[in-house]
Design a protein around this motif. Structure first.
Motif, PDB file in Angstrom:
ATOM      1  N   LYS A 203       6.180   3.400  -8.061  1.00  0.00           N
ATOM      2  CA  LYS A 203       5.604   2.580  -9.164  1.00  0.00           C
ATOM      3  C   LYS A 203       6.128   0.930  -8.505  1.00  0.00           C
ATOM      4  CE  LYS A 203       9.216   4.448 -12.410  1.00  0.00           C
ATOM      5  NZ  LYS A 203      10.219   4.689 -13.425  1.00  0.00           N
ATOM      6  N   ALA A 204       6.097   0.598  -7.628  1.00  0.00           N
ATOM      7  CA  ALA A 204       5.893  -0.665  -7.135  1.00  0.00           C
ATOM      8  C   ALA A 204       6.709  -0.841  -6.339  1.00  0.00           C
ATOM      9  CB  ALA A 204       6.467  -1.908  -8.380  1.00  0.00           C
ATOM     10  N   ALA A 205       6.113  -1.970  -5.207  1.00  0.00           N
ATOM     11  CA  ALA A 205       6.860  -1.884  -3.775  1.00  0.00           C
ATOM     12  C   ALA A 205       6.420  -3.406  -3.689  1.00  0.00           C
ATOM     13  CB  ALA A 205       5.630  -0.833  -2.958  1.00  0.00           C
ATOM     14  N   SER A 206       7.847  -3.988  -3.050  1.00  0.00           N
ATOM     15  CA  SER A 206       7.929  -5.516  -2.257  1.00  0.00           C
ATOM     16  C   SER A 206       7.923  -5.199  -0.614  1.00  0.00           C
ATOM     17  CB  SER A 206       8.726  -6.237  -3.053  1.00  0.00           C
ATOM     18  OG  SER A 206       8.267  -6.280  -4.431  1.00  0.00           O
ATOM     19  N   LEU A 207       6.778  -5.660   0.186  1.00  0.00           N
ATOM     20  CA  LEU A 207       6.817  -5.947   1.705  1.00  0.00           C
ATOM     21  C   LEU A 207       6.439  -7.418   2.091  1.00  0.00           C
ATOM     22  CD1 LEU A 207       4.411  -3.679   0.504  1.00  0.00           C
ATOM     23  CD2 LEU A 207       4.378  -2.863   3.066  1.00  0.00           C
ATOM     24  N   THR A 208       7.329  -8.293   2.990  1.00  0.00           N
ATOM     25  CA  THR A 208       7.949  -8.677   3.061  1.00  0.00           C
ATOM     26  C   THR A 208       7.411  -9.362   5.342  1.00  0.00           C
ATOM     27  OG1 THR A 208       9.754  -9.507   1.974  1.00  0.00           O
ATOM     28  CG2 THR A 208       9.309 -11.124   4.309  1.00  0.00           C
ATOM     29  N   ASP A 209       6.797 -10.789   5.082  1.00  0.00           N
ATOM     30  CA  ASP A 209       6.164 -10.370   6.873  1.00  0.00           C
ATOM     31  C   ASP A 209       5.390  -8.852   6.861  1.00  0.00           C
ATOM     32  OD1 ASP A 209       7.222 -12.954   6.742  1.00  0.00           O
ATOM     33  OD2 ASP A 209       9.215 -11.829   7.570  1.00  0.00           O
TER      34      ASP A 209
ATOM     35  N   SER B 170       1.913  -2.936  -7.158  1.00  0.00           N
ATOM     36  CA  SER B 170       2.091  -2.557  -8.687  1.00  0.00           C
ATOM     37  C   SER B 170       1.178  -1.415  -9.109  1.00  0.00           C
ATOM     38  CB  SER B 170       3.495  -3.722  -9.361  1.00  0.00           C
ATOM     39  OG  SER B 170       1.879  -4.690 -10.232  1.00  0.00           O
ATOM     40  N   GLY B 171       2.020  -1.205 -10.716  1.00  0.00           N
ATOM     41  CA  GLY B 171       1.161  -0.035 -11.611  1.00  0.00           C
ATOM     42  C   GLY B 171       0.487   1.247 -10.669  1.00  0.00           C
ATOM     43  N   GLN B 172       1.477   2.475 -10.200  1.00  0.00           N
ATOM     44  CA  GLN B 172       0.657   3.492  -9.508  1.00  0.00           C
ATOM     45  C   GLN B 172      -0.008   3.458  -8.528  1.00  0.00           C
ATOM     46  OE1 GLN B 172       0.319   6.519 -11.222  1.00  0.00           O
ATOM     47  NE2 GLN B 172       1.465   5.240 -13.167  1.00  0.00           N
ATOM     48  N   VAL B 173       0.632   2.965  -7.685  1.00  0.00           N
ATOM     49  CA  VAL B 173       0.895   2.847  -6.314  1.00  0.00           C
ATOM     50  C   VAL B 173       0.795   3.816  -5.867  1.00  0.00           C
ATOM     51  CG1 VAL B 173       1.722   1.468  -4.264  1.00  0.00           C
ATOM     52  CG2 VAL B 173       1.813   0.556  -6.266  1.00  0.00           C
ATOM     53  N   THR B 174      -0.460   4.036  -4.177  1.00  0.00           N
ATOM     54  CA  THR B 174       0.299   5.174  -3.622  1.00  0.00           C
ATOM     55  C   THR B 174      -0.554   5.102  -2.129  1.00  0.00           C
ATOM     56  OG1 THR B 174      -1.152   6.822  -5.594  1.00  0.00           O
ATOM     57  CG2 THR B 174      -1.182   7.895  -3.876  1.00  0.00           C
ATOM     58  N   LEU B 175       0.117   5.821  -1.328  1.00  0.00           N
ATOM     59  CA  LEU B 175      -0.322   5.082  -0.037  1.00  0.00           C
ATOM     60  C   LEU B 175      -0.384   6.623   0.605  1.00  0.00           C
ATOM     61  CD1 LEU B 175       3.000   2.680   1.082  1.00  0.00           C
ATOM     62  CD2 LEU B 175       0.927   2.213  -0.030  1.00  0.00           C
ATOM     63  N   TYR B 176      -1.512   6.585   1.732  1.00  0.00           N
ATOM     64  CA  TYR B 176      -1.934   7.829   2.071  1.00  0.00           C
ATOM     65  C   TYR B 176      -2.118   6.842   3.915  1.00  0.00           C
ATOM     66  CZ  TYR B 176      -4.296   8.917  -2.216  1.00  0.00           C
ATOM     67  OH  TYR B 176      -4.432   8.906  -2.956  1.00  0.00           O
ATOM     68  N   LEU B 177      -0.383   7.625   4.554  1.00  0.00           N
ATOM     69  CA  LEU B 177      -0.380   7.544   5.972  1.00  0.00           C
ATOM     70  C   LEU B 177      -0.287   8.896   7.098  1.00  0.00           C
ATOM     71  CD1 LEU B 177       3.405   5.111   4.652  1.00  0.00           C
ATOM     72  CD2 LEU B 177       0.705   3.975   5.472  1.00  0.00           C
ATOM     73  N   THR B 178      -0.702   8.341   8.133  1.00  0.00           N
ATOM     74  CA  THR B 178      -0.720   9.633   9.128  1.00  0.00           C
ATOM     75  C   THR B 178      -0.009   9.586   9.867  1.00  0.00           C
ATOM     76  OG1 THR B 178      -1.548   7.908  10.488  1.00  0.00           O
ATOM     77  CG2 THR B 178      -3.077   9.406   9.740  1.00  0.00           C
ATOM     78  N   LYS B 179       1.412   8.482   9.829  1.00  0.00           N
ATOM     79  CA  LYS B 179       2.159   7.897  10.142  1.00  0.00           C
ATOM     80  C   LYS B 179       3.454   7.373   9.765  1.00  0.00           C
ATOM     81  CE  LYS B 179       4.720   7.373  15.236  1.00  0.00           C
ATOM     82  NZ  LYS B 179       3.944   6.567  16.436  1.00  0.00           N
ATOM     83  N   PHE B 180       4.404   6.700   9.715  1.00  0.00           N
ATOM     84  CA  PHE B 180       5.658   6.253   9.196  1.00  0.00           C
ATOM     85  C   PHE B 180       6.646   5.613   9.633  1.00  0.00           C
ATOM     86  CE2 PHE B 180       8.769   4.249   6.099  1.00  0.00           C
ATOM     87  CZ  PHE B 180       8.289   3.545   5.449  1.00  0.00           C
ATOM     88  N   LYS B 181       7.396   4.940   9.676  1.00  0.00           N
ATOM     89  CA  LYS B 181       8.371   4.410  11.157  1.00  0.00           C
ATOM     90  C   LYS B 181       8.823   3.104  10.162  1.00  0.00           C
ATOM     91  CE  LYS B 181      10.181   3.964  15.502  1.00  0.00           C
ATOM     92  NZ  LYS B 181       9.809   3.521  17.145  1.00  0.00           N
ATOM     93  N   GLY B 182      10.884   2.955  10.198  1.00  0.00           N
ATOM     94  CA  GLY B 182      11.374   2.369   9.931  1.00  0.00           C
ATOM     95  C   GLY B 182      13.537   2.577  10.255  1.00  0.00           C
ATOM     96  N   CYS B 183      13.788   0.973   9.518  1.00  0.00           N
ATOM     97  CA  CYS B 183      15.094   1.500   9.820  1.00  0.00           C
ATOM     98  C   CYS B 183      15.486   1.822   8.616  1.00  0.00           C
ATOM     99  CB  CYS B 183      15.455   0.870  10.523  1.00  0.00           C
ATOM    100  SG  CYS B 183      15.193   0.388  11.680  1.00  0.00           S
TER     101      CYS B 183
END
Length: 329
Positions: free
Chosen positions: A236-242, A264-277
């Motif tokens: 639905k939404a996402a906040s990103l810092t730096d 915000s509003g129908q957020v869609t990410l198309y990713l080939t790789k995702f890495k995080g903690c």
């Protein structure tokens, strides 16, 4: 013996009136234990303790199957201790069963990726079942037996349906996610179709906080060089810092930066790789062939030190703070 009146003898209800119960020793002590057990999610706490103990035993055992203790073993120790503590919380502080059960469920599912397959599935399944039983437990009012019009439901039995169905649903999701993901057939790009870049840009962010996050699966999107296999993340939404984005789709490198980026509003990410903690503690890497489980992520989950290959992003609204653009040869 049966009797419906006030002076009659009640049928066996586990309070010392059964034939087997009369033959067992220490009736008074067992009656006290029974009363204590029925005022809390006892069986849910017991399953959590057993699941945590199983996760603890695997890395400490002399099994030659295990290559080394490593990060998986350390994570197993941490998650195992946390599940045992959660089970004790259900016993000693039953009024916290909702909060404790939700956190225990998250840890149980994470143990599949963070430890030795969740203690070879045994510890994970025990933790899931115990969490569901703890969450679905409801206390019985003290005057329940005196109210003739009240249904005779003991130990929250009516809500135990949730405790039975929730593990089944979660395990089914795990099995489905564990099977090889099949990419959807490539869609023929129309005149209005969005064509992704040949080389997915690389993005980094120190904090990724999504809302209503769900893994929608795997599909193929069109690019100038043909279809590209990506995993689809919706929220639905996402906040990103730096936020930092770098791409080289040609001769020059383009860089975009923002102190904050709010989608915000129908957020869609198309990713080939995702890495995080995850929660800043457990670092994971996901690709279209290795999707995260469960597909539905709790709303309070966040990730730090995120890096990803982003083929495409769509959103109804994008608000950037401290935006910078830079191009280098």
């Amino acid at each position: 013996m049966t009797g419906g009146g006030r002076g009659g003898v009640r049928p066996f209800r586990g309070d010392g009136g059964g034939p087997l119960d009369r033959r067992l020793p220490w009736p008074d002590q067992r009656r006290v234990v029974r009363r204590w057990r029925r005022t809390r999610p006892f069986w849910g706490g017991l399953l959590l303790i057993l699941g945590g103990a199983e996760l603890l035993l695997i890395p400490l055992s002399p099994l030659t199957v295990l290559v080394s203790l490593g990060l998986g073993g350390i994570a197993a120790l941490g998650i195992g201790i946390a599940l045992v503590v959660a089970g004790l919380f259900l016993w000693l502080l039953p009024h916290t069963h909702h909060y404790v059960s939700v956190n225990a469920l998250i840890l149980s599912v994470l143990s599949f990726a963070a430890t030795n397959l969740g203690g070879f599935l045994v510890g994970m399944l025990l933790g899931i079942a115990g969490s569901a039983m703890g969450f679905g437990w409801t206390p019985v009012p003290e005057d329940a037996e005196e109210d003739a019009a009240r249904p005779k439901v003991r130990d929250g039995q009516g809500t135990r349906t949730l405790g039975v169905l929730l593990p089944v649903v979660i395990v089914a999701g795990l099995v489905a996610q564990g099977s090889p993901a099949k990419a959807a057939p490539a869609e023929a790009p129309s005149a209005e179709a969005i064509v992704a870049a040949r080389v997915p840009p690389t993005i980094t962010t120190t904090l990724f906080a999504p809302q209503g996050f769900i893994v929608a699966g795997v599909r193929e999107i069109p690019t100038a060089d043909g279809p590209l296999k990506v995993m689809v993340l919706r929220m639905k939404a996402a906040s990103l810092t730096d936020y930092r984005l770098r791409t080289r789709d040609g001769g020059r490198e383009l860089a975009l930066g923002a102190d904050t980026l709010d989608l915000s509003g129908q957020v869609t990410l198309y990713l080939t790789k995702f890495k995080g903690c995850l929660e800043g503690i457990l670092c994971l890497t996901f690709t279209p062939d290795k999707l995260p489980v469960p597909p539905l992520v709790p709303p309070f989950i966040f990730m730090t030190d995120v890096s990803a290959e982003q083929a495409l992003v769509t959103s109804d609204s994008i608000v950037a703070g401290g935006l910078t653009l830079k191009a280098t040869a």
